[in-house]
Design a protein around this motif. Structure first.
Motif, PDB file in Angstrom:
ATOM      1  N   CYS A   1      -8.363   2.860   4.570  1.00 53.37           N
ATOM      2  CA  CYS A   1      -8.692   1.567   3.966  1.00 53.37           C
ATOM      3  C   CYS A   1      -8.841   0.480   5.027  1.00 53.37           C
ATOM      4  O   CYS A   1      -7.996   0.325   5.903  1.00 53.37           O
TER       5      CYS A   1
ATOM      6  N   CYS B   1       0.817  -1.219   0.000  1.00 56.64           N
ATOM      7  CA  CYS B   1       0.000   0.000   0.000  1.00 56.64           C
ATOM      8  C   CYS B   1       0.846   1.263   0.000  1.00 56.64           C
ATOM      9  O   CYS B   1       0.349   2.344  -0.285  1.00 56.64           O
ATOM     10  N   GLU B   2       2.112   1.140   0.358  1.00 57.21           N
ATOM     11  CA  GLU B   2       2.974   2.312   0.501  1.00 57.21           C
ATOM     12  C   GLU B   2       4.133   2.287  -0.482  1.00 57.21           C
ATOM     13  O   GLU B   2       5.171   2.882  -0.218  1.00 57.21           O
TER      14      GLU B   2
ATOM     15  N   HIS C   1      -4.969   4.691   1.455  1.00 52.39           N
ATOM     16  CA  HIS C   1      -4.116   4.209   2.532  1.00 52.39           C
ATOM     17  C   HIS C   1      -4.600   4.590   3.935  1.00 52.39           C
ATOM     18  O   HIS C   1      -4.659   3.750   4.822  1.00 52.39           O
ATOM     19  N   THR C   2      -4.966   5.829   4.155  1.00 51.37           N
ATOM     20  CA  THR C   2      -5.307   6.272   5.509  1.00 51.37           C
ATOM     21  C   THR C   2      -6.651   5.759   5.996  1.00 51.37           C
ATOM     22  O   THR C   2      -6.864   5.628   7.193  1.00 51.37           O
TER      23      THR C   2
ATOM     24  N   PRO D   1       1.962   5.296  -3.610  1.00 51.40           N
ATOM     25  CA  PRO D   1       1.099   4.875  -2.503  1.00 51.40           C
ATOM     26  C   PRO D   1      -0.378   4.904  -2.880  1.00 51.40           C
ATOM     27  O   PRO D   1      -0.826   5.746  -3.657  1.00 51.40           O
ATOM     28  N   CYS D   2      -1.110   3.985  -2.314  1.00 51.84           N
ATOM     29  CA  CYS D   2      -2.549   3.899  -2.559  1.00 51.84           C
ATOM     30  C   CYS D   2      -3.231   5.134  -1.960  1.00 51.84           C
ATOM     31  O   CYS D   2      -2.973   5.483  -0.801  1.00 51.84           O
TER      32      CYS D   2
ATOM     33  N   ARG E   1      -6.669  -3.463   3.932  1.00 50.68           N
ATOM     34  CA  ARG E   1      -5.311  -3.815   4.358  1.00 50.68           C
ATOM     35  C   ARG E   1      -5.333  -4.641   5.652  1.00 50.68           C
ATOM     36  O   ARG E   1      -4.646  -5.649   5.772  1.00 50.68           O
TER      37      ARG E   1
END
Length: 144
Positions: free
Chosen positions: A103, A91-92, A100-101, A96-97, A106
């Motif tokens: 999701c 993810c990073e 990410h913050t 980066p996706c 994951r």
């Protein structure tokens, strides 16, 4: 989830050695029997030796032999060692996706990965070569 080639080979090497009886095949013989490049087999054998799961002796009368720790080793621990503790998805990475913050996928994938390892933890090398697998393994690992 798909295992790395080195993880698959490590498990197959340990299984092969668990059923060889008194013989001590060389890394080159194991690589040929499993139809993998010698250099790849040598790297895997070196890692297994470093982990204390097999002994590798050079020279006349040398070869590979499974240690007692290798015979009773957890398949889950072996897979973890070769696969590493990284996430199933990156993810990073370089890009980066954007989710990410926030999701939730994951975390779900991480739990699924741990469940996969946990299912393999109680299984030993000795367990996976118990009859009927051991005799079958000997039959298919010989090249004509």
């Amino acid at each position: 989830m798909r295992l790395l080639r080195s993880t698959d080979l490590a498990l197959r090497v340990l299984m092969r050695l668990a059923v060889t009886g008194g013989s001590s095949p060389t890394t080159r013989e194991v690589a040929a029997a499993m139809d993998v490049p010698y250099t790849h087999a040598a790297k895997v054998v070196a890692e297994l030796q470093h982990m204390g799961l097999l002994d590798a002796r050079r020279g006349r009368g040398g070869g590979l032999a499974l240690t007692e720790a290798g015979r009773t080793a957890s398949v889950g621990a072996i897979v973890r060692a070769f696969e590493g503790e990284g996430d199933v998805v990156d993810c990073e990475g370089a890009t980066p996706c954007p989710l990410h913050t926030g999701c939730r996928l994951r975390g779900a994938l991480r739990r699924a990965q741990e469940a996969f390892f946990a299912a393999l933890d109680p299984v030993t090398v000795e367990d996976v070569v118990a009859a009927p697998t051991g005799p079958l393994l000997l039959g298919i690992s010989r090249k004509p």
